[in-house]
Design an enzyme around this catalytic site. Structure first.
Site, PDB file in Angstrom:
ATOM      1  N   LYS A 111       0.477  -1.305   0.060  1.00  0.00           N
ATOM      2  CA  LYS A 111       0.357  -0.056   0.322  1.00  0.00           C
ATOM      3  C   LYS A 111       0.753   1.165  -0.098  1.00  0.00           C
ATOM      4  O   LYS A 111       0.659   2.266  -0.643  1.00  0.00           O
ATOM      5  CB  LYS A 111      -0.994   0.535   1.105  1.00  0.00           C
ATOM      6  CG  LYS A 111      -2.001  -1.099   0.859  1.00  0.00           C
ATOM      7  CD  LYS A 111      -3.148  -0.907   1.812  1.00  0.00           C
ATOM      8  CE  LYS A 111      -4.138  -1.258   1.438  1.00  0.00           C
ATOM      9  NZ  LYS A 111      -5.502  -1.482   2.789  1.00  0.00           N
ATOM     10  N   LYS A 194      -4.503  -9.235  -6.203  1.00  0.00           N
ATOM     11  CA  LYS A 194      -5.929  -9.081  -5.859  1.00  0.00           C
ATOM     12  C   LYS A 194      -6.995  -8.924  -5.976  1.00  0.00           C
ATOM     13  O   LYS A 194      -6.736  -6.732  -5.891  1.00  0.00           O
ATOM     14  CB  LYS A 194      -5.851  -9.376  -4.275  1.00  0.00           C
ATOM     15  CG  LYS A 194      -5.987  -8.109  -3.096  1.00  0.00           C
ATOM     16  CD  LYS A 194      -6.254  -8.662  -1.407  1.00  0.00           C
ATOM     17  CE  LYS A 194      -6.375  -6.715  -1.365  1.00  0.00           C
ATOM     18  NZ  LYS A 194      -7.474  -7.102  -0.018  1.00  0.00           N
ATOM     19  N   LYS A 197     -10.803  -2.763  -3.425  1.00  0.00           N
ATOM     20  CA  LYS A 197     -11.313  -1.647  -3.466  1.00  0.00           C
ATOM     21  C   LYS A 197     -10.819   0.233  -4.017  1.00  0.00           C
ATOM     22  O   LYS A 197     -10.973   0.949  -4.473  1.00  0.00           O
ATOM     23  CB  LYS A 197     -11.817  -0.811  -2.432  1.00  0.00           C
ATOM     24  CG  LYS A 197     -13.340  -2.108  -1.030  1.00  0.00           C
ATOM     25  CD  LYS A 197     -13.698  -1.220  -0.134  1.00  0.00           C
ATOM     26  CE  LYS A 197     -13.756  -2.226   0.847  1.00  0.00           C
ATOM     27  NZ  LYS A 197     -12.563  -3.059   1.725  1.00  0.00           N
TER      28      LYS A 197
HETATM   29  N1  AQP Z   1      -9.694  -9.952  -3.740  1.00  0.00           N
HETATM   30  C1  AQP Z   1     -10.056 -10.750  -1.863  1.00  0.00           C
HETATM   31  N2  AQP Z   1     -10.227 -11.768  -1.753  1.00  0.00           N
HETATM   32  C2  AQP Z   1     -11.107 -12.101  -0.874  1.00  0.00           C
HETATM   33  N3  AQP Z   1     -11.027 -11.938   0.511  1.00  0.00           N
HETATM   34  C3  AQP Z   1     -11.257 -10.839   0.719  1.00  0.00           C
HETATM   35  N4  AQP Z   1     -11.271  -9.136   1.268  1.00  0.00           N
HETATM   36  C4  AQP Z   1     -10.530  -8.639   1.060  1.00  0.00           C
HETATM   37  N5  AQP Z   1     -10.150  -8.297  -0.599  1.00  0.00           N
HETATM   38  C5  AQP Z   1     -10.025  -9.366  -0.647  1.00  0.00           C
HETATM   39  C6  AQP Z   1     -11.652  -9.671   2.475  1.00  0.00           C
HETATM   40  O1  AQP Z   1     -12.686  -8.738   2.928  1.00  0.00           O
HETATM   41  C7  AQP Z   1     -12.602  -7.965   4.317  1.00  0.00           C
HETATM   42  C8  AQP Z   1     -12.681  -6.858   4.567  1.00  0.00           C
HETATM   43  O2  AQP Z   1     -11.048  -6.337   3.593  1.00  0.00           O
HETATM   44  P1  AQP Z   1     -11.312  -4.965   4.040  1.00  0.00           P
HETATM   45  O3  AQP Z   1     -12.118  -3.950   2.998  1.00  0.00           O
HETATM   46  O4  AQP Z   1     -11.176  -4.601   5.258  1.00  0.00           O
HETATM   47  O5  AQP Z   1     -10.130  -4.743   3.130  1.00  0.00           O
HETATM   48  P2  AQP Z   1      -8.680  -5.196   2.382  1.00  0.00           P
HETATM   49  O6  AQP Z   1      -8.606  -6.609   2.640  1.00  0.00           O
HETATM   50  O7  AQP Z   1      -7.717  -4.291   2.275  1.00  0.00           O
HETATM   51  O8  AQP Z   1      -9.293  -5.620   1.318  1.00  0.00           O
HETATM   52  P3  AQP Z   1      -9.956  -4.642   0.164  1.00  0.00           P
HETATM   53  O9  AQP Z   1     -10.999  -4.093  -0.477  1.00  0.00           O
HETATM   54  O10 AQP Z   1      -8.310  -4.163  -1.046  1.00  0.00           O
HETATM   55  O11 AQP Z   1      -9.996  -2.914   0.535  1.00  0.00           O
HETATM   56  P4  AQP Z   1      -9.092  -2.055  -0.164  1.00  0.00           P
HETATM   57  O12 AQP Z   1      -8.386  -1.691  -1.326  1.00  0.00           O
HETATM   58  O13 AQP Z   1      -9.388  -0.194   0.145  1.00  0.00           O
HETATM   59  O14 AQP Z   1      -7.363  -2.211   0.674  1.00  0.00           O
HETATM   60  C9  AQP Z   1     -10.864  -9.202   4.838  1.00  0.00           C
HETATM   61  O15 AQP Z   1     -11.480 -10.217   6.046  1.00  0.00           O
HETATM   62  C10 AQP Z   1     -10.171  -9.725   4.178  1.00  0.00           C
HETATM   63  O16 AQP Z   1      -9.344 -11.035   3.828  1.00  0.00           O
END
Ligand code: AQP
Length: 332
Positions: A111, A194, A197
């Site tokens: 990040k 992956k 968001k």
């Molecule tokens: N691609 C993914 N596949 C499976 N599980 C996922 N999770 C996130 N992306 C995937 C799971 O969703 C839960 C919440 O995630 P989060 O919103 O706290 O943060 P993150 O993991 O950082 O997800 P993002 O979407 O990638 O957000 P940004 O882009 O803002 O960093 C967690 O249980 C995560 O494992």
């Protein structure tokens, strides 16, 4: 007692990875465990969030969780910033965790990118806050996607070091719960990244707010290779995009990758993609409709978060009193 804590960031619209990797599993676990589900708005601000959008996203993520089947009566649902125990315990953990431990966290490296010097201190200390989220409730199990495994290992290390340093068995050593056919849903544009968001490409993810046309278009345009689908799992090796779409199909259909290949092995993406689009629309449309309905009632959503925060405070208050006593903070 088995207690679950899990969270999701209100950093934008939830996507299929959040749903299949986390929220759908929460729905399944709520019958078996005491569950605390948190919209982690304090984690969200580790990268810049527009304040009005943050508020709207907090409501929307809450609405989507409920629409997906998380029961707000049986479980605690709240947003992190309403319960001060998270910040208080995170500070204590900032003093327990070692710099060397945080330096190994791959999510920070990804990040922060090349410009580490400009990343917020909060982004660096993110895993300590995550440990506080979990341990402020002495949660024993944490359902997450694969991407959070390393942070959970750090949470275990922090709990063990705290217990050791203070010579008291205060915190449990949490167990991750990583299950389902979609523990790591990948980007539709790049099978090695992956689904996230914060990916600048909208086409890389299926958002839980996408309409039927958008879902069908994104799946149609998803990156693939020219080969037909194989008959068995071995044939998906070295084919990350194909493996991702098959995994998504299996997860949405409550079947296995083997079963999907049993049905579609030998067929091309021209046949598979429309079937996947139909399935995705079928499964996601009812959740989207219910999310929209709930979003039209912001007071209702706020009420759930308020009530959830009260219940969360009731659980965390005696745990924080115990922690403060053990640490040596004077409560006059
Ligand atoms: N691609 C993914 N596949 C499976 N599980 C996922 N999770 C996130 N992306 C995937 C799971 O969703 C839960 C919440 O995630 P989060 O919103 O706290 O943060 P993150 O993991 O950082 O997800 P993002 O979407 O990638 O957000 P940004 O882009 O803002 O960093 C967690 O249980 C995560 O494992």
């Amino acid at each position: 007692m088995k207690r679950i804590f899990s969270g999701v960031q209100p950093t934008g619209n939830l996507h299929l990875g959040n749903y299949l990797g986390a929220i759908r599993n929460w729905v399944r676990l709520q019958d078996e465990y005491e569950c605390i589900f948190c919209v982690v708005d304090m984690h969200a601000i580790t990268v810049w969030q527009d304040p009005a959008e943050l508020r709207a996203n907090t409501r929307e993520v809450t609405a989507a969780m409920i629409a997906a089947g998380v029961d707000s009566e049986r479980n605690i649902i709240f947003n992190q910033s309403q319960v001060s125990a998270h910040a208080e315990l995170a500070w204590i953990f900032n003093c327990v965790a070692r710099l060397g431990w945080l330096n190994r966290m791959t999510q920070f490296k990804e990040k922060a990118g090349k410009d580490r010097e400009r990343a917020s201190v909060g982004l660096y200390a993110y895993p300590n806050l995550m440990a506080a989220d979990i341990l402020a409730y002495k949660a024993t199990h944490v359902p997450v996607g694969e991407d959070q495994k390393q942070h959970l290992e750090l949470c275990r290390d922090i709990a063990a070091k705290f217990n050791h340093d203070f010579g008291a068995e205060v915190f449990p050593i949490v167990e991750p719960l990583i299950f389902g056919e979609a523990t790591r849903v990948m980007s539709l544009r790049d099978g090695m990244k992956k689904m996230s968001k914060s990916d600048p490409s909208e086409a890389s993810r299926i958002s839980m707010t996408d309409d039927t046309d958008a879902i069908a278009r994104k799946i149609r345009k998803a990156k693939t290779d020219p080969e037909p689908l194989p008959d068995d799992m071995a044939g998906l090796r070295e084919r990350p995009e194909a493996a991702n779409l098959v995994g998504i199909y299996a997860a949405l259909n409550d079947s296995t990758v083997e079963q999907v290949l049993g049905e579609f092995g030998g067929k091309g993406f021209g046949q598979f993609k429309p079937a996947l689009a139909d399935l995705a629309v079928d499964k996601l449309a009812p959740i989207q409709d219910e999310t929209r309905r709930l979003m039209a009632e912001p007071e209702f959503v706020d009420g759930i978060l308020r009530k959830g925060a009260e219940k969360a405070r009731d659980i965390s208050a005696p745990i924080m009193a115990e922690v403060q006593e053990v640490v040596g903070f004077l409560r006059a």
